[in-house]
Design a protein around this motif. Structure first.
Motif, PDB file in Angstrom:
ATOM      1  N   PRO A   1       0.808  -1.235   0.000  1.00  0.00           N
ATOM      2  CA  PRO A   1       0.000   0.000   0.000  1.00  0.00           C
ATOM      3  C   PRO A   1       0.832   1.273   0.000  1.00  0.00           C
ATOM      4  N   ALA A   2       2.058   1.188   0.517  1.00  0.00           N
ATOM      5  CA  ALA A   2       2.906   2.384   0.599  1.00  0.00           C
ATOM      6  C   ALA A   2       3.236   2.943  -0.783  1.00  0.00           C
ATOM      7  N   GLN A   3       3.346   2.063  -1.781  1.00  0.00           N
ATOM      8  CA  GLN A   3       3.662   2.535  -3.135  1.00  0.00           C
ATOM      9  C   GLN A   3       2.562   3.441  -3.669  1.00  0.00           C
ATOM     10  N   ILE A   4       1.312   3.051  -3.435  1.00  0.00           N
ATOM     11  CA  ILE A   4       0.177   3.867  -3.886  1.00  0.00           C
ATOM     12  C   ILE A   4       0.084   5.149  -3.072  1.00  0.00           C
ATOM     13  N   GLU A   5       0.211   5.036  -1.746  1.00  0.00           N
ATOM     14  CA  GLU A   5       0.087   6.201  -0.861  1.00  0.00           C
ATOM     15  C   GLU A   5       1.135   7.253  -1.170  1.00  0.00           C
ATOM     16  N   ASN A   6       2.360   6.814  -1.437  1.00  0.00           N
ATOM     17  CA  ASN A   6       3.461   7.746  -1.706  1.00  0.00           C
ATOM     18  C   ASN A   6       3.606   8.095  -3.186  1.00  0.00           C
ATOM     19  N   ASN A   7       2.750   7.487  -4.017  1.00  0.00           N
ATOM     20  CA  ASN A   7       2.810   7.720  -5.465  1.00  0.00           C
ATOM     21  C   ASN A   7       4.186   7.367  -6.031  1.00  0.00           C
ATOM     22  N   GLU A   8       4.781   6.317  -5.480  1.00  0.00           N
ATOM     23  CA  GLU A   8       6.125   5.899  -5.879  1.00  0.00           C
ATOM     24  C   GLU A   8       6.098   4.474  -6.420  1.00  0.00           C
ATOM     25  N   PRO A   9       6.213   4.290  -7.732  1.00  0.00           N
ATOM     26  CA  PRO A   9       6.245   2.931  -8.291  1.00  0.00           C
ATOM     27  C   PRO A   9       7.541   2.230  -7.919  1.00  0.00           C
ATOM     28  N   TYR A  10       7.500   0.894  -7.909  1.00  0.00           N
ATOM     29  CA  TYR A  10       8.733   0.167  -7.603  1.00  0.00           C
ATOM     30  C   TYR A  10       9.692   0.179  -8.788  1.00  0.00           C
ATOM     31  N   MET A  11       9.164   0.532  -9.969  1.00  0.00           N
ATOM     32  CA  MET A  11      10.016   0.640 -11.150  1.00  0.00           C
ATOM     33  C   MET A  11       9.400   1.599 -12.152  1.00  0.00           C
ATOM     34  N   LYS A  12      10.249   2.389 -12.778  1.00  0.00           N
ATOM     35  CA  LYS A  12       9.800   3.374 -13.758  1.00  0.00           C
ATOM     36  C   LYS A  12      10.773   3.339 -14.935  1.00  0.00           C
ATOM     37  N   ILE A  13      10.242   3.075 -16.134  1.00  0.00           N
ATOM     38  CA  ILE A  13      11.094   2.950 -17.321  1.00  0.00           C
ATOM     39  C   ILE A  13      10.876   4.157 -18.231  1.00  0.00           C
ATOM     40  N   PRO A  14      11.922   4.942 -18.515  1.00  0.00           N
ATOM     41  CA  PRO A  14      11.767   6.071 -19.439  1.00  0.00           C
ATOM     42  C   PRO A  14      11.786   5.613 -20.893  1.00  0.00           C
ATOM     43  N   CYS A  15      10.963   6.230 -21.728  1.00  0.00           N
ATOM     44  CA  CYS A  15      10.940   5.957 -23.169  1.00  0.00           C
ATOM     45  C   CYS A  15      11.081   7.289 -23.885  1.00  0.00           C
ATOM     46  N   SER A  16      12.293   7.697 -24.112  1.00  0.00           N
ATOM     47  CA  SER A  16      12.548   9.043 -24.616  1.00  0.00           C
ATOM     48  C   SER A  16      12.381   9.175 -26.123  1.00  0.00           C
ATOM     49  N   ASP A  17      12.577   8.075 -26.862  1.00  0.00           N
ATOM     50  CA  ASP A  17      12.578   8.172 -28.328  1.00  0.00           C
ATOM     51  C   ASP A  17      11.181   8.366 -28.908  1.00  0.00           C
ATOM     52  N   SER A  18      10.272   7.469 -28.584  1.00  0.00           N
ATOM     53  CA  SER A  18       8.919   7.505 -29.153  1.00  0.00           C
ATOM     54  C   SER A  18       7.927   7.053 -28.101  1.00  0.00           C
ATOM     55  N   LYS A  19       6.820   7.764 -27.969  1.00  0.00           N
ATOM     56  CA  LYS A  19       5.873   7.440 -26.894  1.00  0.00           C
ATOM     57  C   LYS A  19       5.168   6.115 -27.149  1.00  0.00           C
ATOM     58  N   ILE A  20       4.770   5.462 -26.062  1.00  0.00           N
ATOM     59  CA  ILE A  20       4.044   4.203 -26.132  1.00  0.00           C
ATOM     60  C   ILE A  20       2.568   4.492 -26.398  1.00  0.00           C
ATOM     61  N   THR A  21       2.005   3.832 -27.387  1.00  0.00           N
ATOM     62  CA  THR A  21       0.596   4.034 -27.735  1.00  0.00           C
ATOM     63  C   THR A  21      -0.265   2.832 -27.382  1.00  0.00           C
ATOM     64  N   SER A  22       0.362   1.681 -27.099  1.00  0.00           N
ATOM     65  CA  SER A  22      -0.372   0.485 -26.690  1.00  0.00           C
ATOM     66  C   SER A  22       0.600  -0.444 -25.977  1.00  0.00           C
ATOM     67  N   ALA A  23       0.088  -1.200 -24.990  1.00  0.00           N
ATOM     68  CA  ALA A  23       0.949  -2.111 -24.248  1.00  0.00           C
ATOM     69  C   ALA A  23       0.123  -3.206 -23.592  1.00  0.00           C
ATOM     70  N   VAL A  24       0.683  -4.413 -23.524  1.00  0.00           N
ATOM     71  CA  VAL A  24       0.029  -5.546 -22.862  1.00  0.00           C
ATOM     72  C   VAL A  24       1.079  -6.338 -22.094  1.00  0.00           C
ATOM     73  N   TRP A  25       0.621  -7.120 -21.113  1.00  0.00           N
ATOM     74  CA  TRP A  25       1.501  -8.028 -20.392  1.00  0.00           C
ATOM     75  C   TRP A  25       1.769  -9.273 -21.240  1.00  0.00           C
ATOM     76  N   GLY A  26       2.987  -9.796 -21.127  1.00  0.00           N
ATOM     77  CA  GLY A  26       3.335 -11.046 -21.771  1.00  0.00           C
ATOM     78  C   GLY A  26       2.964 -12.227 -20.892  1.00  0.00           C
ATOM     79  N   PRO A  27       3.277 -13.450 -21.326  1.00  0.00           N
ATOM     80  CA  PRO A  27       2.934 -14.650 -20.565  1.00  0.00           C
ATOM     81  C   PRO A  27       3.512 -14.630 -19.154  1.00  0.00           C
ATOM     82  N   LEU A  28       2.676 -14.990 -18.162  1.00  0.00           N
ATOM     83  CA  LEU A  28       3.072 -15.123 -16.764  1.00  0.00           C
ATOM     84  C   LEU A  28       3.612 -13.826 -16.145  1.00  0.00           C
ATOM     85  N   GLY A  29       3.366 -12.711 -16.778  1.00  0.00           N
ATOM     86  CA  GLY A  29       3.757 -11.429 -16.201  1.00  0.00           C
ATOM     87  C   GLY A  29       5.243 -11.190 -16.123  1.00  0.00           C
ATOM     88  N   GLU A  30       6.014 -11.873 -16.962  1.00  0.00           N
ATOM     89  CA  GLU A  30       7.465 -11.715 -16.906  1.00  0.00           C
ATOM     90  C   GLU A  30       7.936 -10.449 -17.621  1.00  0.00           C
TER      91      GLU A  30
END
Length: 309
Positions: A98-127
């Motif tokens: 719950p602390a991640q949501i309360e503090n608005n701090e994700p456990y991981m943040k990936i920058p995408c500087s070249d081109s913005k993401i327009t669609s995304a899905v999870w792969g098998p087993l969430g890997e």
């Protein structure tokens, strides 16, 4: 406003009230207890599916374009747009902390500087997640380390939609380059291409047959700057269907293996923004720019024909 409906009779169950901007993405976890939404009001929200109560609010610096639950429903990911001086990011939150949501701090943040993401899905087993970009690129990002695992570019224009197969071994992309393409989820190997006359906004794979449904159409802004022939807005005839493009862009059906179009269904007035198969494969839905969601049920002959073939 996010709405939930009974697909059987079209009755509305309720609404999820809270967003103040356009809602770009919606996802439900595997047991349909929670709903995740992302909006242009710079927020991603978690809801109780049954009651409509807001359970969590994550504020962002720019619009949330894509969102999704992982395989077990414990981890959420969402991407933000590259706008207002902010670059595109993919953020990961573990709902068990719950602390991640309360503090608005994700456990991981990936920058995408070249081109913005327009669609995304999870792969098998969430890997990992599979992300489609404005440039037409496809990326795999590890959900544990954030490392970019693979990068390919088979599309020449923006990827509008990504949907996985039922067993999550394959996924299909819909692009502005007038094609939908089939890929292997793990290797990102390009398997098939489905060509159309217009930009493809959404594509879905049947859970029971080797069939693909595509929906799309030219944006109104582009229609005014192109001739009718370039925009493919002349009436055309296909077997057993007379399809007038300007008032009914139509849904296109392709065979997954042979890449051949075998049917069209008209109905929407204006471009189609999203398509999806029912999990039992007996119906499909489409959402259009005309403000309607249409639920289509297959004729019994559809199943008889396929089994005979």
């Amino acid at each position: 406003i996010v709405n939930v409906w009974y697909s059987v009779n079209g009755e509305r169950l309720g609404t999820y009230n809270g967003h103040t901007g356009a809602v770009w993405c919606v996802d439900a976890d595997w047991d349909t207890r929670h709903v995740l939404t992302g909006s242009a009001d710079n927020s991603c929200r978690l809801w109780d599916c049954e009651t409509g109560k807001q359970l969590a609010l994550v504020k962002t610096s720019s619009a949330v374009r894509t969102c999704g639950f992982d395989f077990g429903g414990n981890i959420i990911m969402f991407s933000t747009d590259k706008q207002m001086g902010y670059q595109c990011f993919v953020s990961f939150f573990d709902l068990r902390d719950p602390a991640q949501i309360e503090n608005n701090e994700p456990y991981m943040k990936i920058p995408c500087s070249d081109s913005k993401i327009t669609s995304a899905v999870w792969g098998p087993l969430g890997e990992f997640i599979i992300a489609g970009h404005e440039s037409g690129e496809l990326n795999q990002f590890s959900a544990k380390s954030g490392e970019q695992l693979s990068n390919i570019k088979e599309h020449t224009k923006q990827i509008n939609d990504i949907q996985t197969s039922r067993d999550m071994t394959m996924f299909i992309t819909a692009s502005k380059d007038n094609t939908a393409k089939l890929f292997d989820c793990t290797s990102l190997e390009h398997l098939k291409t489905f060509r159309t006359e217009r930009p493809v906004n959404s594509a879905a794979l049947s859970p029971i047959f080797d069939h693909v449904v595509l929906g799309g159409g030219q944006e109104a802004m582009d229609v005014t700057t192109t001739s009718t022939r370039i925009g493919k807005f002349e009436a055309r005839h296909v077997p057993s269907l007379t399809w007038s493009a300007p008032d009914s862009p139509g849904l296109l059906f392709f065979h997954l293996a042979f890449e051949e179009e075998f049917g069209r269904v008209k109905g929407h007035f204006g471009p189609i923004n999203s398509v999806a198969f029912h999990p039992d494969g007996k119906s499909y839905s489409s959402g259009g720019e005309d403000g309607y969601v249409r639920i289509h049920y297959f004729d019994p002959q559809y199943f008889e024909f396929e089994f005979e073939a």
